[in-house]
Design an enzyme around this catalytic site. Sequence first.
Site, short mmCIF file in Angstrom:
data_model
loop_
_atom_site.label_atom_id
_atom_site.label_comp_id
_atom_site.label_asym_id
_atom_site.label_seq_id
_atom_site.Cartn_x
_atom_site.Cartn_y
_atom_site.Cartn_z
N HIS A 20 2.85 26.99 -1.17
CA HIS A 20 3.73 28.15 -1.00
C HIS A 20 5.20 27.79 -1.16
O HIS A 20 5.61 26.69 -0.86
CB HIS A 20 3.55 28.76 0.39
CG HIS A 20 2.14 29.16 0.69
ND1 HIS A 20 1.59 29.04 1.94
CD2 HIS A 20 1.17 29.67 -0.10
CE1 HIS A 20 0.33 29.48 1.91
NE2 HIS A 20 0.06 29.86 0.68
N LYS A 67 12.07 23.07 5.24
CA LYS A 67 11.15 23.01 6.37
C LYS A 67 11.17 21.62 7.01
O LYS A 67 11.28 20.62 6.31
CB LYS A 67 9.72 23.29 5.91
CG LYS A 67 9.50 24.67 5.34
CD LYS A 67 8.07 24.84 4.86
CE LYS A 67 7.85 26.22 4.26
NZ LYS A 67 6.48 26.39 3.78
N TYR A 121 6.55 24.15 12.42
CA TYR A 121 7.64 23.84 11.51
C TYR A 121 8.84 24.73 11.74
O TYR A 121 8.72 25.88 12.14
CB TYR A 121 7.19 23.91 10.05
CG TYR A 121 6.55 25.20 9.61
CD1 TYR A 121 7.26 26.12 8.84
CD2 TYR A 121 5.23 25.50 9.94
CE1 TYR A 121 6.68 27.30 8.41
CE2 TYR A 121 4.65 26.68 9.52
CZ TYR A 121 5.37 27.58 8.75
OH TYR A 121 4.79 28.75 8.34
N LYS A 172 -5.46 35.28 -1.38
CA LYS A 172 -4.15 35.22 -2.04
C LYS A 172 -3.92 33.83 -2.65
O LYS A 172 -3.47 33.72 -3.79
CB LYS A 172 -3.06 35.55 -1.02
CG LYS A 172 -1.66 35.54 -1.57
CD LYS A 172 -0.64 36.04 -0.56
CE LYS A 172 -0.59 35.15 0.64
NZ LYS A 172 0.47 35.49 1.59
N ASP A 173 -4.23 32.77 -1.91
CA ASP A 173 -4.01 31.41 -2.42
C ASP A 173 -4.94 31.08 -3.58
O ASP A 173 -4.57 30.31 -4.48
CB ASP A 173 -4.18 30.38 -1.30
CG ASP A 173 -3.01 30.38 -0.32
OD1 ASP A 173 -2.02 31.10 -0.56
OD2 ASP A 173 -3.09 29.65 0.68
#
Length: 190
Positions: free
Chosen positions: A61, A71, A131, A169-170
Site C-alpha cells: 500500500h 511510517k 505504526y 482489494k489487495d
Amino acid sequence: MNYIKTAIPGIWLLEPKVFDDSRGYFMETYKRMDFEKHIGSVAFMQDNESCSVKGVLRGLHYQLAPHSQAKLVRVIQGTVLDVAVDIRRHSPTFGKAFAIELSGENKLQLFIPQGFAHGFHVLSETAVFTYKVDHPYAPACERGIRFDDPAIGIDWKQTGQEALTLSEKDLKLPLLKDAELNFEYNGVMQ
C-alpha cells in the site's frame, strides 16, 4: 536507540536499547530529538494498530502525494515479514524491496519514508502491528501494487502449503509497471 542505514536510501532500521530485569522490560520506542538527529524531521500525527492472524498479507500500500505517508513501524506481539518497495521515479533503487522480520521479541522498528509502498506478512499465529504516520488516511489517494509482482520478486517467506490471506482489494492491485505513481527521487542519499 541504534539507527542503522539500510541498502535502500531513506529506509532505516531502529534497534532500541531494552532494559530487562525480573519485572519485565523497558525501552524507548520514539524520541523526537534523537530521531531528527539521525533521520530528519517527520511530523508524525497519528498512531495505528492492527491485529492479524497467521498467513495474512497486507499490502503493498501507499498514498499518492500530497497525502503520502512516512511510517515508523513495529510489532508488539508476534512476528511479521515487513516489506518496503521504492516507488520513487528515477531513484537508483526504484522497484527494489527491503524486507526484514519484525517481532515482539527482537523489538526492531523500521522507518519507511514517503515514496515507498509497504506491506507485511504475518509469520506467527497472530501479530499486533503498530505504526506512526505523518499524514492521515486519505481514501481518494490510496493506491497499491500487487504483492506477487514478478518484477519486484519479494520472497514473502511462505512455509509449505501455507495459503496467504489477502483482502479482495489487495488481490486486484496492479503491477508496478501499471501503478499510478507521483513520487520523484530527490537525489538525497540519507
